[in-house]
Design an enzyme around this catalytic site. Structure first.
Site, PDB file in Angstrom:
ATOM      1  N   CYS A 199      22.233   9.814   6.342  1.00 26.31           N
ATOM      2  CA  CYS A 199      21.387  11.002   6.525  1.00 26.31           C
ATOM      3  C   CYS A 199      21.448  11.480   7.969  1.00 26.31           C
ATOM      4  CB  CYS A 199      19.948  10.681   6.137  1.00 26.31           C
ATOM      5  SG  CYS A 199      18.806  12.067   6.357  1.00 26.31           S
ATOM      6  N   CYS A 218      17.226  15.930   2.172  1.00 28.88           N
ATOM      7  CA  CYS A 218      16.558  14.640   2.068  1.00 28.88           C
ATOM      8  C   CYS A 218      17.175  13.859   0.915  1.00 28.88           C
ATOM      9  CB  CYS A 218      15.058  14.824   1.843  1.00 28.88           C
ATOM     10  SG  CYS A 218      14.175  13.251   1.737  1.00 28.88           S
ATOM     11  N   GLN A 225       3.393   5.490  -9.731  1.00 27.41           N
ATOM     12  CA  GLN A 225       4.342   4.824  -8.844  1.00 27.41           C
ATOM     13  C   GLN A 225       5.499   5.775  -8.517  1.00 27.41           C
ATOM     14  OE1 GLN A 225       4.309   1.951  -7.314  1.00 27.41           O
ATOM     15  NE2 GLN A 225       2.669   0.810  -8.300  1.00 27.41           N
ATOM     16  N   TYR A 239      -8.318  -1.908 -10.512  1.00 24.30           N
ATOM     17  CA  TYR A 239      -7.653  -0.799  -9.810  1.00 24.30           C
ATOM     18  C   TYR A 239      -6.668  -0.132 -10.774  1.00 24.30           C
ATOM     19  CZ  TYR A 239      -9.315  -3.680  -5.911  1.00 24.30           C
ATOM     20  OH  TYR A 239     -10.073  -4.445  -5.058  1.00 24.30           O
ATOM     21  N   GLU A 274     -11.822   1.031 -12.419  1.00 24.25           N
ATOM     22  CA  GLU A 274     -11.303   1.872 -11.340  1.00 24.25           C
ATOM     23  C   GLU A 274     -12.468   2.560 -10.632  1.00 24.25           C
ATOM     24  OE1 GLU A 274      -9.549   4.136  -8.725  1.00 24.25           O
ATOM     25  OE2 GLU A 274      -8.300   2.800  -9.934  1.00 24.25           O
ATOM     26  N   ASP A 324      -4.083  -4.703  -9.037  1.00 23.61           N
ATOM     27  CA  ASP A 324      -3.076  -3.959  -8.274  1.00 23.61           C
ATOM     28  C   ASP A 324      -3.795  -3.094  -7.241  1.00 23.61           C
ATOM     29  OD1 ASP A 324      -0.846  -2.679  -7.317  1.00 23.61           O
ATOM     30  OD2 ASP A 324      -0.432  -1.540  -9.148  1.00 23.61           O
ATOM     31  N   CYS A 355       1.471  -4.092  -2.899  1.00 20.92           N
ATOM     32  CA  CYS A 355       2.430  -3.373  -2.058  1.00 20.92           C
ATOM     33  C   CYS A 355       2.359  -3.864  -0.617  1.00 20.92           C
ATOM     34  CB  CYS A 355       2.190  -1.868  -2.117  1.00 20.92           C
ATOM     35  SG  CYS A 355       0.551  -1.363  -1.548  1.00 20.92           S
TER      36      CYS A 355
END
Length: 465
Positions: free
Chosen positions: A73, A174, A297, A326, A347, A396, A423
């Protein structure tokens, strides 16, 4: 006059957290910013000092590491996105796995836990289904442009320069999101320049064109959301008509009038302009509705692998009560529901719970229930008695991990198995340590959701002792 400390012709020693590298100097560890790799021979200049380490930037590279590869890039040196393009993919994977190992051992104090080899991504480019671009009237100028003395167009539509909230560089191409993302962004950028519309000034909070969000689903659906900093009705209508007429591939078109001091729009009204109100993502034989404010996601292919691992770790036989914490829009809950007796999704965000229920109805799933509220308050003994005490909890959480009260709530619920999807393996390791007296980590599987970055997703299975 400030004197900067320098190190000349030193070898970068290893990778570090957050995409940095380190040089282990005779007088301590130095964290190095920039596009460097272990094995590079460089000149460093110290830009900051802490008690236990220093921070430095590279001023010159004398020779390059064997770990390097050629970035693809043209924005690699400016952009903060795919910062590891210059690192061979195999080496990226090895470091990401080691990062998980280090977090579990150093932060979680979990010794001897086996971490599987990371699941690689088949696609290293064009893998994201969502990108956000920023309009600015203060484009980042290159050194060549500055030294030329010429007057340049300062409008920009692209990404933030790292650590500069007020500087945006215009993206030409991009490599993160597939077509028609580049075509839509470049077309709109050329159009607003031709019309002379005012781009947003983040320091003064004025200007019409503010933000552009593009979502590209694996079904071929395309959503575009234009965000305006001022309600100039003629400009708004003209821009939206341009997008509608010039890009018929857009299946869901929206806009937002956001006059507050930041770009976040969860608290803003999203106005549906043309096409369908939502787009659709598929996973196995399931369909998920994704609205303008929905979380999904951002790597659809790797999300499937991630959720498949989580479902496998849950060890479902069809008789289990599963709690999905979550749950968001219920992606994991609906993904595992057909292998469970009942799934309860919890949630914080009420709008997400509404979407989760819609996704269950869309897929004919009848054994799910979704609830909005604070988990530590919601999941009391009465709630567990009414909906069934969980055999399995899947959690999560966001990058910050779980609050201590949520961890304590999970321990009181005492499921047989906990599947922790994360994550951020550092906060994951911290949370698991809090549960280590009652639970043992038996499986750990990293998944590469974001190639050419330092980020890694991780799934851990905890079994009650």
């Amino acid at each position: 006059m400030r004197v900067f400390e320098k190190y000349e012709k030193v070898e970068i020693t290893d990778f570090a957290a957050e995409g940095k590298c380190i040089y282990k100097s005779p007088d301590g560890v130095i964290f190095v910013e920039g596009n460097v790799a272990p094995g590079d021979i460089v000149d460093l200049e110290v830009i900051g000092k802490k008690k236990k380490f220093k921070e430095a930037v590279v001023r010159k590279i004398h020779s390059q590491s064997a770990l390097r590869t050629q970035p693809y890039c043209s924005h690699h040196d400016t952009c903060g996105g795919c910062r590891w393009q210059h690192i061979d993919y195999g080496h990226q994977l090895r470091f990401k796995r080691q990062q998980v190992v280090d977090h579990f051992e150093r932060i979680g104090k979990l010794q001897g836990v086996h971490v599987n080899d990371i699941l690689p991504a088949d696609e290293k480019q064009f893998y994201r289904n969502k990108l956000e671009f920023t309009f600015s009237n203060n484009r980042w100028l290159t050194r060549e442009e500055i030294s030329s003395g010429l007057d340049f167009n300062r409008n920009a539509l692209g990404f933030h320069v790292p650590k500069r909230f007020d500087k945006i560089f215009t993206v030409e191409k991009c490599y993160l999101q597939p077509d028609p993302s580049n075509e839509i962004r470049n077309g709109l950028y050329a159009y607003i320049n031709s019309k002379g519309y005012r781009n947003y000034d983040v320091r003064k909070n004025v200007g019409t064109l503010r933000n552009l969000i593009i979502r590209t689903a694996n079904t071929g659906d395309v959503m575009v959301i234009a965000q305006f900093g001022e309600n100039e009705e003629d400009v708004v209508k003209d821009v939206m008509e341009y997008l509608k007429s010039s890009f018929p591939i857009i299946s869901s078109l929206h806009y937002i009038i956001n006059t507050k001091g930041n770009d976040s729009y969860q608290d803003q009204e999203v106005i549906h302009y043309a096409g369908e109100p939502v787009i659709r993502e598929t996973m196995e034989d399931l369909t998920f509705l994704v609205g303008p404010k929905s979380f999904y996601q951002t790597n659809s292919d790797q999300a499937y692998r991630l959720f498949s691992v989580a479902r496998d770790y849950a060890g479902l036989t069809g008789n289990e009560y599963v709690y999905d914490l979550y749950t968001g829009t219920g992606t994991i809950a609906n993904f595992v529901a057909r292998q469970a007796r009942k799934v309860v999704g919890v949630e914080y965000v009420e709008a997400a719970v509404v979407d989760a229920r819609k996704n269950s109805a869309l897929n004919g799933i009848t054994n799910t229930s979704f609830f909005a509220g604070d988990m530590k308050d919601l999941m009391n003994e009465a709630f567990l008695a009414q909906h069934g005490r969980p055999d399995v909890i899947i959690t999560d959480p966001p990058r910050a991990g779980m609050d201590l009260p949520v961890v304590e709530t999970i321990l009181k619920a005492a499921p047989d198995r906990i599947v922790y999807v994360s994550c951020n393996s550092s906060t994951q390791a911290r949370d698991i340590a809090l549960m280590s007296e009652a639970y043992e980590v038996t499986k750990v599987q990293p998944v590469d959701m974001f190639p050419n970055t330092h980020h890694v997703e991780n799934v851990a299975l905890l079994v009650k002792k």
